[in-house]
Enzyme design. Structure first.
Site, PDB file in Angstrom:
ATOM      1  N   LYS A   1     -11.639   2.005 -15.426  1.00  6.68           N
ATOM      2  CA  LYS A   1     -12.226   0.749 -14.946  1.00  6.68           C
ATOM      3  C   LYS A   1     -12.701  -0.112 -16.115  1.00  6.68           C
ATOM      4  O   LYS A   1     -12.611  -1.348 -16.066  1.00  6.68           O
ATOM      5  CB  LYS A   1     -13.362   1.037 -13.963  1.00  6.68           C
TER       6      LYS A   1
ATOM      7  N   VAL B   1       1.562   1.582  -6.669  1.00  8.76           N
ATOM      8  CA  VAL B   1       1.324   0.671  -7.806  1.00  8.76           C
ATOM      9  C   VAL B   1       1.539   1.328  -9.168  1.00  8.76           C
ATOM     10  O   VAL B   1       1.524   0.650 -10.184  1.00  8.76           O
ATOM     11  CB  VAL B   1      -0.093   0.042  -7.765  1.00  8.76           C
TER      12      VAL B   1
ATOM     13  N   ASP C   1       0.869  -1.194   0.000  1.00  4.93           N
ATOM     14  CA  ASP C   1       0.000   0.000   0.000  1.00  4.93           C
ATOM     15  C   ASP C   1       0.895   1.230   0.000  1.00  4.93           C
ATOM     16  O   ASP C   1       2.052   1.175   0.437  1.00  4.93           O
ATOM     17  CB  ASP C   1      -0.909   0.002   1.238  1.00  4.93           C
TER      18      ASP C   1
ATOM     19  N   TYR D   1     -12.239   7.881 -14.271  1.00  4.28           N
ATOM     20  CA  TYR D   1     -12.377   6.666 -13.458  1.00  4.28           C
ATOM     21  C   TYR D   1     -13.110   5.574 -14.234  1.00  4.28           C
ATOM     22  O   TYR D   1     -12.655   4.428 -14.294  1.00  4.28           O
ATOM     23  CB  TYR D   1     -13.128   7.028 -12.179  1.00  4.28           C
TER      24      TYR D   1
HETATM   25  N1  NAD Z   1     -15.823   1.698  -2.495  1.00  5.18           N
HETATM   26  C1  NAD Z   1     -16.550   1.534  -3.594  1.00  5.18           C
HETATM   27  O1  NAD Z   1     -17.750   1.859  -3.645  1.00  5.18           O
HETATM   28  C2  NAD Z   1     -15.927   0.943  -4.832  1.00  5.18           C
HETATM   29  C3  NAD Z   1     -16.776   0.602  -5.891  1.00  5.18           C
HETATM   30  C4  NAD Z   1     -16.249   0.051  -7.043  1.00  5.18           C
HETATM   31  C5  NAD Z   1     -14.882  -0.168  -7.122  1.00  5.18           C
HETATM   32  N2  NAD Z   1     -14.071   0.184  -6.077  1.00  5.18           N
HETATM   33  C6  NAD Z   1     -12.644  -0.061  -6.233  1.00  5.18           C
HETATM   34  O2  NAD Z   1     -12.193  -0.894  -5.199  1.00  5.18           O
HETATM   35  C7  NAD Z   1     -10.828  -0.631  -4.940  1.00  5.18           C
HETATM   36  C8  NAD Z   1     -10.631  -0.415  -3.455  1.00  5.18           C
HETATM   37  O3  NAD Z   1     -11.362   0.727  -3.056  1.00  5.18           O
HETATM   38  P1  NAD Z   1     -11.828   0.973  -1.550  1.00  5.18           P
HETATM   39  O4  NAD Z   1     -13.201   1.476  -1.624  1.00  5.18           O
HETATM   40  O5  NAD Z   1     -11.523  -0.207  -0.702  1.00  5.18           O
HETATM   41  O6  NAD Z   1     -10.894   2.228  -1.188  1.00  5.18           O
HETATM   42  P2  NAD Z   1      -9.976   2.560   0.069  1.00  5.18           P
HETATM   43  O7  NAD Z   1      -9.603   3.996  -0.110  1.00  5.18           O
HETATM   44  O8  NAD Z   1     -10.613   2.140   1.343  1.00  5.18           O
HETATM   45  O9  NAD Z   1      -8.690   1.634  -0.168  1.00  5.18           O
HETATM   46  C9  NAD Z   1      -7.822   1.838  -1.238  1.00  5.18           C
HETATM   47  C10 NAD Z   1      -6.402   1.551  -0.787  1.00  5.18           C
HETATM   48  O10 NAD Z   1      -5.528   1.751  -1.911  1.00  5.18           O
HETATM   49  C11 NAD Z   1      -4.386   2.451  -1.448  1.00  5.18           C
HETATM   50  N3  NAD Z   1      -3.762   3.187  -2.556  1.00  5.18           N
HETATM   51  C12 NAD Z   1      -4.156   4.349  -3.138  1.00  5.18           C
HETATM   52  N4  NAD Z   1      -3.287   4.707  -4.076  1.00  5.18           N
HETATM   53  C13 NAD Z   1      -2.322   3.748  -4.115  1.00  5.18           C
HETATM   54  C14 NAD Z   1      -1.145   3.564  -4.877  1.00  5.18           C
HETATM   55  N5  NAD Z   1      -0.767   4.454  -5.817  1.00  5.18           N
HETATM   56  N6  NAD Z   1      -0.394   2.460  -4.654  1.00  5.18           N
HETATM   57  C15 NAD Z   1      -0.752   1.571  -3.701  1.00  5.18           C
HETATM   58  N7  NAD Z   1      -1.833   1.699  -2.927  1.00  5.18           N
HETATM   59  C16 NAD Z   1      -2.618   2.778  -3.137  1.00  5.18           C
HETATM   60  C17 NAD Z   1      -4.921   3.388  -0.366  1.00  5.18           C
HETATM   61  O11 NAD Z   1      -3.861   3.837   0.501  1.00  5.18           O
HETATM   62  C18 NAD Z   1      -5.926   2.490   0.330  1.00  5.18           C
HETATM   63  O12 NAD Z   1      -5.330   1.768   1.389  1.00  5.18           O
HETATM   64  C19 NAD Z   1     -10.453   0.573  -5.806  1.00  5.18           C
HETATM   65  O13 NAD Z   1      -9.823   0.116  -6.988  1.00  5.18           O
HETATM   66  C20 NAD Z   1     -11.788   1.191  -6.134  1.00  5.18           C
HETATM   67  O14 NAD Z   1     -11.755   1.905  -7.339  1.00  5.18           O
HETATM   68  C21 NAD Z   1     -14.559   0.716  -4.933  1.00  5.18           C
END
Ligand code: NAD
Length: 264
Positions: free
Chosen positions: A155, A61, A37, A151
């Site tokens: 995706k 990443v 992370d 976004y």
């Molecule tokens: N929460 C939602 O409603 C939702 C819906 C659809 C898709 N997603 C996708 O699910 C995934 C996780 O989202 P989440 O809701 O758990 O978010 P979150 O913010 O709780 O967790 C995301 C994590 O990614 C880490 N991160 C951010 N940039 C980074 C980088 N450059 N390198 C490494 N780590 C990095 C952050 O520090 C965090 O710990 C994402 O890809 C998001 O687009 C989320």
């Protein structure tokens, strides 16, 4: 010991939300896990909670050398790499007419290039010996949203990247699949839950009647990585409470109109 006993996994973006729920599920089912992370603060919390079965590493990443090192850590610390979960994601939203080039680049690099790099360097440990990759895309791969062009495009790219990965890697024993979550209650979406009118607009679209919790996404992600899914590769699994059948809420009342001045 559970269905991941003896397995080694990497969760990129594993220190919060969906990634953390995947990490918890993997540990409960016996896997040893590398949690990568960009947030050192969140990584410290993970290290304190999980102890020796989880190796934490700072990894952005979008930086190839850091992704390569994160995947290598699984092999050097735990002896192999069996499953990789590409979860890291976020966005800098904006209407197309307002969106700064740098914000487009930030979102697309993180959400799309980050997954490409994760797939590339995970697969190098798996090809020929077997493994699986699970990419977290989004419902927005199919459904656009106001202010979400970068976004949603990224995706949608993740979904195609997953299919391309399955085409290239499945013959050498690596299954590649994607999860497309709907609305999940995590730090990323906190603003929607803090705003009752926005939350209600979302719920109108979700036939199941509630947003997902991170564990609702982790379960299907672990299924795709498990032996039960041994014949599944190149698939996109919507995990959205049936939201995709209804469309996206009109978010303009909450986001406002585009800021770019109209002519005439
Ligand atoms: N929460 C939602 O409603 C939702 C819906 C659809 C898709 N997603 C996708 O699910 C995934 C996780 O989202 P989440 O809701 O758990 O978010 P979150 O913010 O709780 O967790 C995301 C994590 O990614 C880490 N991160 C951010 N940039 C980074 C980088 N450059 N390198 C490494 N780590 C990095 C952050 O520090 C965090 O710990 C994402 O890809 C998001 O687009 C989320």
């Amino acid at each position: 010991m559970g269905r991941f006993a003896g397995k080694v996994a990497v969760v990129a973006g594993g220190a919060s939300g969906i990634g953390l729920a995947i990490l918890r599920g993997l540990r409960r089912k016996g896997a040893r896990v590398v949690c990568g992370d960009v947030s050192e603060e969140r990584l410290a919390t993970v290290a304190a909670e999980f102890g020796a079965g989880v190796a934490t590493t700072r990894c952005d990443v979008t930086r190839e050398a850091e992704v390569e090192a994160m995947m290598a850590l699984a092999a050097s610390r735990f002896g192999a790499l069996d499953c990789a979960f590409n979860v890291a994601g976020a966005s800098r939203p904006g209407y197309i007419v307002d969106l700064a080039e740098g914000d487009w680049d930030f979102t697309v690099d993180l959400c799309l290039k980050g997954v490409f790099l994760g797939m590339k360097h995970a697969a190098r440990h798996m090809l020929g010996r077997g493994g699986c990759i699970v990419n977290i895309a989004s419902l927005n791969a199919h459904v656009p949203m106001h202010g979400g062009a970068a976004y949603a495009s990224a995706k949608a790219g993740v979904e195609m990247l997953t299919r391309n990965g399955a085409l290239e890697m499945t013959p050498d024993g690596v299954r590649v699949n994607a999860i497309l979550p709907g609305l999940v209650e995590t730090p990323l979406t906190k603003r929607h839950f803090d705003n009752p009118a926005a939350h209600a607009a979302f719920l109108q679209r979700i036939p199941l009647g509630r947003a997902a919790q991170p564990e609702d996404i982790a379960g299907p992600a672990l299924f795709l990585a498990s032996e039960e899914a041994r014949y599944v590769s190149g698939a996109s699994l919507l995990v959205d409470g049936a939201w995709a059948v209804t469309g996206y809420p009109d978010m303009r009342p909450f986001r406002g109109r585009p800021g770019w001045p109209r002519q005439g």
